[in-house]
Design a protein around this motif. Structure first.
Motif, mmCIF file in Angstrom:
data_model
loop_
_atom_site.group_PDB
_atom_site.id
_atom_site.type_symbol
_atom_site.label_atom_id
_atom_site.label_comp_id
_atom_site.label_asym_id
_atom_site.label_seq_id
_atom_site.Cartn_x
_atom_site.Cartn_y
_atom_site.Cartn_z
ATOM 1 N N HIS A 281 -4.114 2.539 -5.685
ATOM 2 C CA HIS A 281 -3.830 2.863 -4.287
ATOM 3 C C HIS A 281 -5.066 2.851 -3.392
ATOM 4 O O HIS A 281 -5.050 2.193 -2.333
ATOM 5 C CB HIS A 281 -3.109 4.209 -4.199
ATOM 6 C CG HIS A 281 -2.797 4.607 -2.789
ATOM 7 N ND1 HIS A 281 -2.031 3.833 -1.950
ATOM 8 C CD2 HIS A 281 -3.181 5.694 -2.053
ATOM 9 C CE1 HIS A 281 -1.938 4.418 -0.765
ATOM 10 N NE2 HIS A 281 -2.634 5.541 -0.806
ATOM 11 N N PRO A 282 -6.144 3.550 -3.750
ATOM 12 C CA PRO A 282 -7.306 3.502 -2.850
ATOM 13 C C PRO A 282 -7.882 2.103 -2.677
ATOM 14 O O PRO A 282 -8.320 1.741 -1.575
ATOM 15 C CB PRO A 282 -8.315 4.458 -3.511
ATOM 16 C CG PRO A 282 -7.835 4.647 -4.906
ATOM 17 C CD PRO A 282 -6.361 4.475 -4.871
ATOM 18 N N ALA A 283 -7.896 1.308 -3.745
ATOM 19 C CA ALA A 283 -8.417 -0.056 -3.634
ATOM 20 C C ALA A 283 -7.569 -0.886 -2.682
ATOM 21 O O ALA A 283 -8.095 -1.595 -1.808
ATOM 22 C CB ALA A 283 -8.466 -0.707 -5.016
ATOM 23 N N VAL B 283 0.835 -1.203 0.000
ATOM 24 C CA VAL B 283 0.000 0.000 0.000
ATOM 25 C C VAL B 283 0.873 1.259 0.000
ATOM 26 O O VAL B 283 0.583 2.230 -0.699
ATOM 27 C CB VAL B 283 -0.952 0.007 1.214
ATOM 28 C CG1 VAL B 283 -1.693 1.340 1.310
ATOM 29 C CG2 VAL B 283 -1.947 -1.132 1.106
ATOM 30 N N GLY B 284 1.944 1.230 0.793
ATOM 31 C CA GLY B 284 2.841 2.379 0.834
ATOM 32 C C GLY B 284 3.492 2.655 -0.509
ATOM 33 O O GLY B 284 3.600 3.810 -0.931
ATOM 34 N N VAL B 285 3.918 1.605 -1.189
ATOM 35 C CA VAL B 285 4.529 1.773 -2.520
ATOM 36 C C VAL B 285 3.518 2.349 -3.499
ATOM 37 O O VAL B 285 3.826 3.283 -4.258
ATOM 38 C CB VAL B 285 5.075 0.417 -3.024
ATOM 39 C CG1 VAL B 285 5.419 0.506 -4.512
ATOM 40 C CG2 VAL B 285 6.307 0.011 -2.226
ATOM 41 N N SER B 286 2.295 1.803 -3.479
ATOM 42 C CA SER B 286 1.276 2.331 -4.381
ATOM 43 C C SER B 286 0.954 3.783 -4.047
ATOM 44 O O SER B 286 0.683 4.595 -4.941
ATOM 45 C CB SER B 286 0.008 1.477 -4.310
ATOM 46 O OG SER B 286 -0.644 1.605 -3.058
ATOM 47 N N LEU C 243 -9.028 9.999 1.785
ATOM 48 C CA LEU C 243 -10.218 10.579 1.160
ATOM 49 C C LEU C 243 -10.095 12.099 1.073
ATOM 50 O O LEU C 243 -10.392 12.698 0.028
ATOM 51 C CB LEU C 243 -11.458 10.195 1.972
ATOM 52 C CG LEU C 243 -12.788 10.791 1.496
ATOM 53 C CD1 LEU C 243 -13.099 10.349 0.064
ATOM 54 C CD2 LEU C 243 -13.921 10.404 2.450
ATOM 55 N N ILE C 244 -9.625 12.712 2.158
ATOM 56 C CA ILE C 244 -9.430 14.164 2.153
ATOM 57 C C ILE C 244 -8.389 14.552 1.112
ATOM 58 O O ILE C 244 -8.530 15.553 0.394
ATOM 59 C CB ILE C 244 -9.009 14.650 3.551
ATOM 60 C CG1 ILE C 244 -10.136 14.399 4.557
ATOM 61 C CG2 ILE C 244 -8.628 16.121 3.527
ATOM 62 C CD1 ILE C 244 -9.757 14.683 5.992
ATOM 63 N N ASN C 245 -7.338 13.750 0.998
ATOM 64 C CA ASN C 245 -6.289 14.001 0.021
ATOM 65 C C ASN C 245 -6.855 14.021 -1.399
ATOM 66 O O ASN C 245 -6.521 14.884 -2.209
ATOM 67 C CB ASN C 245 -5.212 12.923 0.146
ATOM 68 C CG ASN C 245 -4.001 13.198 -0.719
ATOM 69 O OD1 ASN C 245 -3.377 14.240 -0.610
ATOM 70 N ND2 ASN C 245 -3.669 12.251 -1.592
ATOM 71 N N VAL C 246 -7.739 13.061 -1.683
ATOM 72 C CA VAL C 246 -8.347 12.994 -3.016
ATOM 73 C C VAL C 246 -9.274 14.182 -3.251
ATOM 74 O O VAL C 246 -9.222 14.831 -4.297
ATOM 75 C CB VAL C 246 -9.115 11.667 -3.183
ATOM 76 C CG1 VAL C 246 -9.940 11.686 -4.470
ATOM 77 C CG2 VAL C 246 -8.152 10.489 -3.202
ATOM 78 N N THR D 129 -6.512 -3.317 2.676
ATOM 79 C CA THR D 129 -5.518 -3.534 3.732
ATOM 80 C C THR D 129 -5.987 -2.972 5.062
ATOM 81 O O THR D 129 -5.765 -3.585 6.121
ATOM 82 C CB THR D 129 -4.176 -2.894 3.332
ATOM 83 O OG1 THR D 129 -3.712 -3.488 2.119
ATOM 84 C CG2 THR D 129 -3.128 -3.099 4.414
ATOM 85 N N ALA D 130 -6.651 -1.811 5.039
ATOM 86 C CA ALA D 130 -7.167 -1.237 6.281
ATOM 87 C C ALA D 130 -8.184 -2.171 6.919
ATOM 88 O O ALA D 130 -8.180 -2.385 8.143
ATOM 89 C CB ALA D 130 -7.798 0.131 6.006
ATOM 90 N N GLY D 131 -9.063 -2.741 6.097
ATOM 91 C CA GLY D 131 -10.025 -3.696 6.626
ATOM 92 C C GLY D 131 -9.356 -4.926 7.211
ATOM 93 O O GLY D 131 -9.753 -5.428 8.273
ATOM 94 N N LEU D 132 -8.330 -5.414 6.520
ATOM 95 C CA LEU D 132 -7.586 -6.582 6.998
ATOM 96 C C LEU D 132 -6.917 -6.292 8.339
ATOM 97 O O LEU D 132 -6.977 -7.109 9.273
ATOM 98 C CB LEU D 132 -6.541 -6.982 5.955
ATOM 99 C CG LEU D 132 -5.625 -8.159 6.309
ATOM 100 C CD1 LEU D 132 -6.434 -9.438 6.480
ATOM 101 C CD2 LEU D 132 -4.567 -8.344 5.218
#
Length: 315
Positions: free
Chosen positions: A217-219, A176-179, A263-266, A224-227
């Motif tokens: 990245h968001p996907a 996730v960090g790389v993406s 989300l705020i970033n987007v 990953t956050a859910g996991l």
């Protein structure tokens, strides 16, 4: 020992600041501020002209040099203050190793001119390596501070299933960090004026590859956050200690906070300040997950039967 432990945590905090400043260099397009020269700036120890980009890049090099000196000093202090076999000795040594590789990757970005407005996939790959190295570096630094603070040594081989699960979670966070690093690079090089324009660019088959990759990245972040929100508390519950439970709650909370920051970033079209906050949250989440791993894999940890854990929770 308390003094050296506090110093190790301060070195970690300082390095997080250096990492954030490096992201600021990228976000402001100042990576070429010293030209294609490293470690000199414009071929000089002190550049003759200090424009804005040069000042930003030059200050980053100075703070990075101080970061290297800080981990070298920490290694010397650890070896002087701890007995043979103390886990902090390995942690401090590995911190220096990955600090040197961090410097080498940063030097490569400059010398190969993979900075400023360079939009090549080579730059994206370098950034992926840079991000991964940074995560490993701060992991070793956090573990060093943890062990100096009284944390137990780890025995990963004693609990292979738990070890595999933890490394799976750590690997997911790195992906996730790389993406995210690649998405941030796309935001910097191809800024959009409106959210609709940004979404159209992401979906257009004619857009630059960095923009088309940005959708990953968001996907990945949501999955990953859910996991993390599910797996970390379950693993901590099996461990059965209050510290593991506290760290697991921290991992889950930080993972959800990261989603909100993303989300705020987007919505705000990736202003520099939210990019830096997003990065610092990612680093904090990573450190918390690493420390959770240190607790779960500590030498005195043991497998606790599910029935025993259930009974303990009822009591």
């Amino acid at each position: 020992m308390l003094t050296i432990a506090r110093s190790a945590w301060l070195v970690l905090v300082y390095n997080l600041g250096v990492i954030a400043w490096g992201a600021y260099v990228r976000a402001t397009g100042s990576g070429a501020g010293c030209g294609a020269h490293w470690p000199l700036c414009d071929g000089r120890i002190i550049p003759r002209s200090l424009g804005v980009a040069t000042l930003i890049e030059y200050s980053h090099r100075i703070t990075s040099g101080l970061a290297l000196l800080s981990v070298l000093a920490l290694l010397w202090w650890v070896r002087k203050s701890t007995p043979q076999g103390h886990p902090a000795r390995l942690g401090a040594l590995m911190t220096v190793v990955f600090m040197l590789t961090e410097a080498a990757v940063g030097a490569g970005l400059v010398l190969f001119e993979l900075v400023a407005d360079n939009a090549s996939m080579a730059r994206a790959l370098f950034m992926a390596v840079h991000l991964t190295n940074t995560f490993v570096l701060i992991a070793w630094l956090a573990l060093t501070a943890w062990w100096l603070s009284g944390g137990e040594a780890m025995t990963p081989a004693a609990t292979p299933g738990r070890t595999a699960a933890l490394f799976g979670l750590l690997g997911a966070v790195i992906v996730v960090g790389v993406s995210g690093a690649i998405a941030a690079l796309g935001d910097t090089l191809f800024p959009s004026k409106t959210l609709a324009e940004a979404l159209a660019a992401d979906l257009s088959p004619t857009s630059h590859m960095l923009l088309r990759l940005r959708m990953l990245h968001p996907a990945l972040a949501i999955g990953t956050a859910g996991l993390l929100a599910v797996a970390a508390p379950l693993m901590a519950r099996r461990d059965g200690t209050p510290l593991a439970a506290q760290l697991a709650r921290g991992v889950a909370a930080l993972a959800m906070t990261q989603l909100l920051a993303g989300l705020i970033n987007v919505l705000l079209l990736a202003p520099v300040w939210i990019q830096l906050l997003h990065l610092l949250l990612a680093d904090t989440l990573w450190i918390t997950l690493v420390l959770l791993g240190a607790v779960l894999l500590r030498r005195s940890a043991r497998r606790v039967p599910a029935r025993e854990v259930a009974v303990a929770h009822r009591v």
